[in-house]
Motif scaffolding. Structure first.
Motif, PDB file in Angstrom:
ATOM      1  N   LEU A   6       0.587 -23.369   5.737  1.00  0.00           N
ATOM      2  CA  LEU A   6       1.186 -24.283   6.707  1.00  0.00           C
ATOM      3  C   LEU A   6       0.178 -24.554   7.816  1.00  0.00           C
ATOM      4  CD1 LEU A   6       4.801 -22.830   7.057  1.00  0.00           C
ATOM      5  CD2 LEU A   6       4.005 -24.696   5.587  1.00  0.00           C
ATOM      6  N   LEU A   7       0.222 -25.753   8.351  1.00  0.00           N
ATOM      7  CA  LEU A   7      -0.686 -26.176   9.421  1.00  0.00           C
ATOM      8  C   LEU A   7       0.119 -26.604  10.649  1.00  0.00           C
ATOM      9  CD1 LEU A   7      -3.004 -28.480   7.272  1.00  0.00           C
ATOM     10  CD2 LEU A   7      -3.469 -26.128   7.946  1.00  0.00           C
ATOM     11  N   PHE A   8      -0.419 -26.286  11.809  1.00  0.00           N
ATOM     12  CA  PHE A   8       0.204 -26.668  13.083  1.00  0.00           C
ATOM     13  C   PHE A   8      -0.872 -27.173  14.030  1.00  0.00           C
ATOM     14  CE2 PHE A   8       2.652 -23.223  11.217  1.00  0.00           C
ATOM     15  CZ  PHE A   8       3.948 -23.709  11.268  1.00  0.00           C
ATOM     16  N   ARG A   9      -0.456 -27.943  15.032  1.00  0.00           N
ATOM     17  CA  ARG A   9      -1.400 -28.280  16.082  1.00  0.00           C
ATOM     18  C   ARG A   9      -1.777 -27.006  16.842  1.00  0.00           C
ATOM     19  NH1 ARG A   9       1.985 -32.576  15.903  1.00  0.00           N
ATOM     20  NH2 ARG A   9       3.402 -31.704  17.473  1.00  0.00           N
ATOM     21  N   LYS A  10      -2.954 -26.996  17.397  1.00  0.00           N
ATOM     22  CA  LYS A  10      -3.479 -25.810  18.070  1.00  0.00           C
ATOM     23  C   LYS A  10      -2.490 -25.283  19.112  1.00  0.00           C
ATOM     24  CE  LYS A  10      -7.349 -23.292  18.552  1.00  0.00           C
ATOM     25  NZ  LYS A  10      -8.058 -22.635  17.438  1.00  0.00           N
ATOM     26  N   ASP A  11      -2.237 -23.994  19.036  1.00  0.00           N
ATOM     27  CA  ASP A  11      -1.358 -23.294  19.985  1.00  0.00           C
ATOM     28  C   ASP A  11       0.089 -23.766  19.933  1.00  0.00           C
ATOM     29  OD1 ASP A  11      -3.571 -21.798  20.944  1.00  0.00           O
ATOM     30  OD2 ASP A  11      -4.096 -23.436  22.321  1.00  0.00           O
ATOM     31  N   GLN A  12       0.469 -24.410  18.811  1.00  0.00           N
ATOM     32  CA  GLN A  12       1.861 -24.857  18.675  1.00  0.00           C
ATOM     33  C   GLN A  12       2.482 -24.359  17.371  1.00  0.00           C
ATOM     34  OE1 GLN A  12       2.508 -29.042  19.495  1.00  0.00           O
ATOM     35  NE2 GLN A  12       0.854 -29.087  20.996  1.00  0.00           N
ATOM     36  N   SER A  13       1.950 -23.272  16.831  1.00  0.00           N
ATOM     37  CA  SER A  13       2.501 -22.736  15.587  1.00  0.00           C
ATOM     38  C   SER A  13       3.884 -22.155  15.835  1.00  0.00           C
ATOM     39  CB  SER A  13       1.578 -21.663  15.010  1.00  0.00           C
ATOM     40  OG  SER A  13       1.477 -20.562  15.896  1.00  0.00           O
ATOM     41  N   GLN A  14       4.670 -22.062  14.795  1.00  0.00           N
ATOM     42  CA  GLN A  14       6.026 -21.537  14.880  1.00  0.00           C
ATOM     43  C   GLN A  14       6.238 -20.514  13.777  1.00  0.00           C
ATOM     44  OE1 GLN A  14       8.868 -24.669  13.011  1.00  0.00           O
ATOM     45  NE2 GLN A  14       7.257 -25.853  14.005  1.00  0.00           N
ATOM     46  N   PRO A  15       7.077 -19.525  13.981  1.00  0.00           N
ATOM     47  CA  PRO A  15       7.317 -18.530  12.935  1.00  0.00           C
ATOM     48  C   PRO A  15       8.051 -19.144  11.748  1.00  0.00           C
ATOM     49  CG  PRO A  15       8.807 -18.187  14.769  1.00  0.00           C
ATOM     50  CD  PRO A  15       7.844 -19.245  15.207  1.00  0.00           C
ATOM     51  N   VAL A  16       7.525 -18.933  10.555  1.00  0.00           N
ATOM     52  CA  VAL A  16       8.165 -19.417   9.328  1.00  0.00           C
ATOM     53  C   VAL A  16       8.166 -18.264   8.332  1.00  0.00           C
ATOM     54  CG1 VAL A  16       8.096 -21.085   7.442  1.00  0.00           C
ATOM     55  CG2 VAL A  16       7.401 -21.787   9.741  1.00  0.00           C
ATOM     56  N   TYR A  17       9.328 -17.687   8.104  1.00  0.00           N
ATOM     57  CA  TYR A  17       9.467 -16.555   7.192  1.00  0.00           C
ATOM     58  C   TYR A  17      10.201 -16.940   5.914  1.00  0.00           C
ATOM     59  CZ  TYR A  17       8.354 -14.133  11.534  1.00  0.00           C
ATOM     60  OH  TYR A  17       7.742 -13.729  12.698  1.00  0.00           O
ATOM     61  N   HIS A  18      10.891 -18.086   5.970  1.00  0.00           N
ATOM     62  CA  HIS A  18      11.688 -18.548   4.843  1.00  0.00           C
ATOM     63  C   HIS A  18      11.785 -20.069   4.959  1.00  0.00           C
ATOM     64  CE1 HIS A  18      15.337 -19.397   2.452  1.00  0.00           C
ATOM     65  NE2 HIS A  18      15.007 -18.301   1.783  1.00  0.00           N
TER      66      HIS A  18
END
Length: 246
Positions: free
Chosen positions: A116-128
């Motif tokens: 998964l890719l996110f903008r810098k410093d905007q990642s979110q937890p994805v466990y499922h």
């Protein structure tokens, strides 16, 4: 020499020549590549080396085989492989082609993982996958994402299809969506070289073994290439290529 003997000799020479020509043509394998920039694997636009091109060169150096690139979109590649108009796809997975019966796969020689890719410093937890419910995800058109495909089909997660990974990255930076998917090897290369300040990787979502896929007519060549690929793995050459192109 009689006329009959001359004709017989010419027929024999013709058969020998045609046989030799057939052997030569069988040693020129038509490789299916995508018509775009796919570094670190290869770049059709810039004719640059990369993992795939250098891997084919290693194989060529160990066998009497030449590789001839042909650039087609993915769906046309598969049709031409089926018809025997192309000979091999050099970087794919048997798990992506479970409907294919009339092809030969080498044994796996690498691994392909998606991240998964996110903008810098905007990642979110994805466990499922449920952590992505209601979100729009940038993807590459015609690619399968086994862990998420059912959720895309039901609409629990919305998929936006782009032409290639570069477009996926660009639209993420432009805030077309907040999360995207790309192959890990390519994602890390693009981030290290072009998007270091704008994009970061998140969790790995799935990994599959990588093989070469040959048309049924080229199974003998495929088995030869398979043996060479296993030698290259044992010698650490494939791992070396993957380290270089990061």
């Amino acid at each position: 020499m009689s006329v009959r003997a001359v004709i017989l000799l010419m027929l024999v020479l013709g058969i020998v020549t045609n046989f030799a020509q057939a052997r030569i043509e069988d040693r020129i394998l038509r490789v299916a590549l995508l018509p775009d920039n796919h570094l670190p694997y290869y770049s059709a636009m810039e004719n640059q080396d990369g993992i795939v091109r250098e891997l084919l060169e290693l194989i060529r150096s160990r066998a009497d085989i030449s590789f001839e690139p042909h650039y087609y979109p993915r769906n046309r590649q598969l049709k031409k492989i089926d018809k025997g108009e192309l000979d091999l796809v050099p970087w794919t997975s048997e798990q992506w082609h479970q409907e294919k019966q009339s092809v030969y796969f080498t044994r796996p020689f690498a691994e392909h993982c998606n991240v998964l890719l996110f903008r810098k410093d905007q990642s979110q937890p994805v466990y499922h996958p449920r952590d992505l419910y209601g979100q729009v995800v940038g993807t590459v058109r015609d690619y399968s994402y086994q862990e998420l495909d059912d959720y895309f089909r039901t609409g629990l997660i919305t998929r936006i299809n782009l032409r290639n990974e570069l477009q996926v990255f660009d639209m993420l930076v432009k805030r077309r969506y907040d999360v995207a998917i790309a192959g890990e090897t390519q994602a890390r290369y693009l981030i290290n070289h072009y998007y270091q300040d704008t994009i970061e990787t998140g969790p790995t979502i799935n990994c599959v073994p990588v093989s070469m896929m040959f048309s049924a007519q080229k199974e003998a060549s495929g088995k030869l290439v398979d043996r060479i690929l296993q030698q290259l793995m044992t010698e650490g050459e494939i791992q070396r290529l993957l380290r270089i192109w990061r």
